[in-house]
Motif scaffolding. Structure first.
Motif, short mmCIF file in Angstrom:
data_model
loop_
_atom_site.label_atom_id
_atom_site.label_comp_id
_atom_site.label_asym_id
_atom_site.label_seq_id
_atom_site.Cartn_x
_atom_site.Cartn_y
_atom_site.Cartn_z
N PHE A 71 0.73 -1.28 0.09
CA PHE A 71 -0.04 -0.04 0.07
C PHE A 71 0.85 1.07 0.15
O PHE A 71 1.85 1.13 0.62
N ARG A 72 0.35 2.13 -0.84
CA ARG A 72 1.14 3.42 -0.80
C ARG A 72 0.01 4.50 -0.43
O ARG A 72 -1.16 4.38 -0.77
N ASN A 73 0.55 5.71 0.16
CA ASN A 73 -0.48 6.71 0.58
C ASN A 73 -1.29 7.23 -0.62
O ASN A 73 -2.32 7.69 -0.36
N GLU A 74 -0.44 7.39 -1.60
CA GLU A 74 -1.08 8.03 -2.68
C GLU A 74 -2.11 7.49 -3.50
O GLU A 74 -3.25 7.75 -3.84
N ASP A 75 -2.11 5.97 -3.47
CA ASP A 75 -3.10 5.00 -3.99
C ASP A 75 -4.29 5.04 -3.08
O ASP A 75 -5.34 5.00 -3.77
N ILE A 76 -4.01 5.21 -1.62
CA ILE A 76 -5.19 4.99 -1.02
C ILE A 76 -5.85 6.47 -0.82
O ILE A 76 -7.14 6.48 -1.13
N LYS A 77 -5.23 7.80 -1.04
CA LYS A 77 -5.89 8.80 -1.18
C LYS A 77 -6.68 8.74 -2.53
O LYS A 77 -7.84 9.24 -2.77
N TYR A 78 -6.10 8.29 -3.56
CA TYR A 78 -6.84 8.14 -4.95
C TYR A 78 -8.10 7.49 -4.87
O TYR A 78 -9.15 7.78 -5.53
N ALA A 79 -7.88 6.31 -4.32
CA ALA A 79 -9.12 5.46 -4.08
C ALA A 79 -10.34 5.87 -3.34
O ALA A 79 -11.35 5.90 -3.78
N ILE A 80 -9.81 6.81 -2.36
CA ILE A 80 -10.93 7.40 -1.41
C ILE A 80 -11.65 8.51 -2.28
O ILE A 80 -12.93 9.01 -2.20
N LYS A 81 -10.73 9.27 -2.97
CA LYS A 81 -11.20 10.28 -3.74
C LYS A 81 -12.21 9.71 -4.85
O LYS A 81 -13.02 10.52 -5.06
N LEU A 82 -12.00 8.71 -5.48
CA LEU A 82 -12.92 8.03 -6.50
C LEU A 82 -14.27 7.74 -6.11
O LEU A 82 -15.24 7.77 -6.69
N TYR A 83 -14.03 6.87 -4.85
CA TYR A 83 -15.38 6.66 -4.38
C TYR A 83 -16.16 7.74 -4.01
O TYR A 83 -17.47 7.72 -4.12
N ARG A 84 -15.54 8.82 -3.28
CA ARG A 84 -16.55 10.04 -3.11
C ARG A 84 -17.05 10.61 -4.24
O ARG A 84 -18.19 11.21 -4.29
N ARG A 85 -16.39 10.65 -5.55
CA ARG A 85 -17.02 11.24 -6.68
C ARG A 85 -18.12 10.30 -7.37
O ARG A 85 -19.00 10.86 -7.84
N SER A 86 -18.13 8.97 -6.81
CA SER A 86 -19.21 8.06 -7.68
C SER A 86 -20.47 8.30 -6.80
O SER A 86 -20.50 8.85 -5.61
#
Length: 90
Positions: free
Chosen positions: A75-90
C-alpha cells in the motif's frame, strides 16, 4: 467474500474519526489497521475494532483500474488517497 478484506473501503461509525473513510491495510482477529493516506498514513495506521467500522466498498466491486493497487499491496499513501477520492466522486 468477507466484508472486511484487506484493501476494502470502510467508514468509521464510532470515535473521533466518525464518518471518515479509510482503507483496511491489515487485520488481526477482531482488529483491523486502517489508513486514509493523509492523517493516518501507511507508516502509522490506526488500529480499530471491526465492530466500529462499516464496510462500504469491496475491492472487487470497484472498477479494476481505480483500485488495482489496493487489492494485494504494498500500500502507498497516494493510492489510498486516490481510491478514496474516486469513491467520493461516485
Amino acid at each position: 467474500m468477507q466484508p472486511f478484506e484487506t484493501g476494502s473501503l470502510v467508514r468509521s461509525k464510532a470515535g473521533h474519526d466518525k464518518d471518515d473513510i479509510f482503507v483496511i491495510i491489515g487485520q488481526q482477529g477482531e482488529y483491523v489497521w486502517i489508513a486514509d493516506g493523509k492523517r493516518r498514513t501507511v507508516e502509522k495506521p490506526k488500529r480499530k475494532k471491526k465492530m466500529h467500522l462499516y464496510p462500504i466498498c469491496h475491492p472487487d466491486a470497484v472498477r479494476e483500474g481505480s483500485m488495482k493497487l489496493l487489492k494485494d499491496g504494498p500500500f502507498r499513501n497516494e493510492d489510498i488517497k486516490y481510491a478514496i477520492k474516486l469513491y467520493r466522486r461516485s
